[in-house]
Scaffold this motif. Sequence first.
Motif, mmCIF file in Angstrom:
data_model
loop_
_atom_site.group_PDB
_atom_site.id
_atom_site.type_symbol
_atom_site.label_atom_id
_atom_site.label_comp_id
_atom_site.label_asym_id
_atom_site.label_seq_id
_atom_site.Cartn_x
_atom_site.Cartn_y
_atom_site.Cartn_z
ATOM 1 N N GLU A 416 49.350 85.057 -23.675
ATOM 2 C CA GLU A 416 49.719 84.691 -22.301
ATOM 3 C C GLU A 416 51.242 84.495 -22.198
ATOM 4 O O GLU A 416 51.851 83.815 -23.030
ATOM 5 N N ASN A 418 54.602 82.955 -21.138
ATOM 6 C CA ASN A 418 55.020 81.616 -20.738
ATOM 7 C C ASN A 418 56.423 81.711 -20.127
ATOM 8 O O ASN A 418 57.389 81.979 -20.832
ATOM 9 N N PHE A 427 48.634 88.605 -19.614
ATOM 10 C CA PHE A 427 47.876 87.521 -18.981
ATOM 11 C C PHE A 427 46.450 87.567 -19.489
ATOM 12 O O PHE A 427 45.889 88.658 -19.625
ATOM 13 N N LYS A 428 45.859 86.393 -19.725
ATOM 14 C CA LYS A 428 44.439 86.448 -20.081
ATOM 15 C C LYS A 428 43.677 85.269 -19.522
ATOM 16 O O LYS A 428 44.220 84.166 -19.367
ATOM 17 N N LYS A 440 43.759 84.913 -12.075
ATOM 18 C CA LYS A 440 44.730 85.419 -13.045
ATOM 19 C C LYS A 440 45.562 86.539 -12.429
ATOM 20 O O LYS A 440 46.770 86.629 -12.663
#
Length: 486
Positions: A416, A418, A427-428, A440
């Motif tokens: 993911e 940050n 993204f997960k 998401k």
Amino acid sequence: MNPLKIVFASSEVIPFAKTGGLADVSASLPSAMASLGHQVQIVMPMYRSVIEGNFKLKLMDSSIEVPYRGQLLKAKVYHAKMGPNLSIYFIRRDEFFDRSGLYRLPEGDYFDNPDRFIFFSRGALHLLKLMGFQPDIIHCNDWQTSLVPVYLKSLYKDDPFFRSTRTIFTIHNLAYQGVFPKEYMDVSGLPWELFSIQGLEYYGQMNFMKGGIMLADIITTVSEKYAQEVRTPEFGYGLDGVLRDRSADIYGVLNGVDYSEWNPETDSHIAANYSAKDLSGKEKCKEALMKILELKGPEHYPIIGMISRLADQKGFDLLAEAVDELLKLELFLVLLGQGEEKYEKRFLEEGKKHRGRLGVRIAFDGVLAHRIEAGADMFLMPSRYEPCGLNQMYSLKYGTIPIVRATGGLDDTIKEFNPETGKGNGFKFAKYSSKALIDKIKKALALYQNRELWLKLVKNAMKEDFSWERSALKYQDIYHQALSKV
Ligand code: ADP
């Protein structure tokens, strides 16, 4: 270290025949092993796509004779050199393999799949004898070739030719096990004593994959996470207990990417090449993709791409639930896939309903797959489970940010992003729900508005390296481990 003699038995290999990731792996892993200096032979069935493809193949002078249903059936053998230390062999018996599909037609599986792959698996062993190629390792893949270890541990166990041969069985997808009526024990010629809980018996039927799991020297799966998941009831498809029993011999090795095929700097299928240093070509690819799929609307909307078998596994029930709401957001969606009829119909309809915003192609189209990877901004894989997954790794290389469900290989490869630390490559989401998926995607869209951060994320993604070398070295260790078994 002495070079090994390795046979890679697979039911599909690119560029000869492909339905999914197995075909990619079956070309690149043998090639990576050959590059390490090993002598590698691939064996696959000669399907119609091979017969009719323009491949330069040589016919072997002698045929093989394969014991099958109490008789000896002849098969011709063709071969081609694929590189230094690497050749491919095709077993030809047209009544089994000269068909339009590999395993099925749209209306269902071929009824004689067990016959076809019993014949192929046993034929592969006879082919090795004909070639005089005495392998150290036979690496088998999925249920279609999972009887090879079973033959070696039973009918061929005293055959001096195979005395030092050890087997690896790789599970690419545990959901497809090759389960057939027990009468196929007779077709296979395997001794009935193997039809037991410790063998191939599975709720009164014959389970090919279970045979491979029970009798291969080592079992691998295509990611570390999946190697753990398959030992749980949720992902084990009834074989989790058997797999738990073999825990000491199970390894997870992530598939790699063939970057000579999947690289935006050199890809000949895409509108313009590009690199992390100069992304201008990616915009051209996006324009081209919008044209191909007749997308219309604000060009600053990101395109979310999907390329997939249309199967329950891949999360299409979530997508079907979410699609109307997703298309209210500022995005385009592009889907290339084929598979289950219910999804083909559903997404064709959705494509009509959302014309211009949702581009749908029901096809298997390798070139369009490259164009989507290059032209999309994000790539969606909401899989229910995913043993490894290749497209998220291709997407990273193309700077097309993966949005994935945290399962199997997707969880192992995607971190993911940050915004605070600038670390991460995509993204997960964890929960298998359309809400988690939509949330998401909203998060990804919000980040997309921040050009600086998005560019940072794209660069992180493009820097990732999933080349085969690392995985090939792990397989090499596993092969040696198998050879140390008595
Ligand atoms: P699986 O093997 O479960 O189908 P993977 O992600 O491991 O999934 O591999 C799928 C491979 O097949 C990828 O190379 C992907 O690009 C390709 N693929 C899947 N569907 C299509 C399609 N409709 N057209 C072209 N390529 C496809």
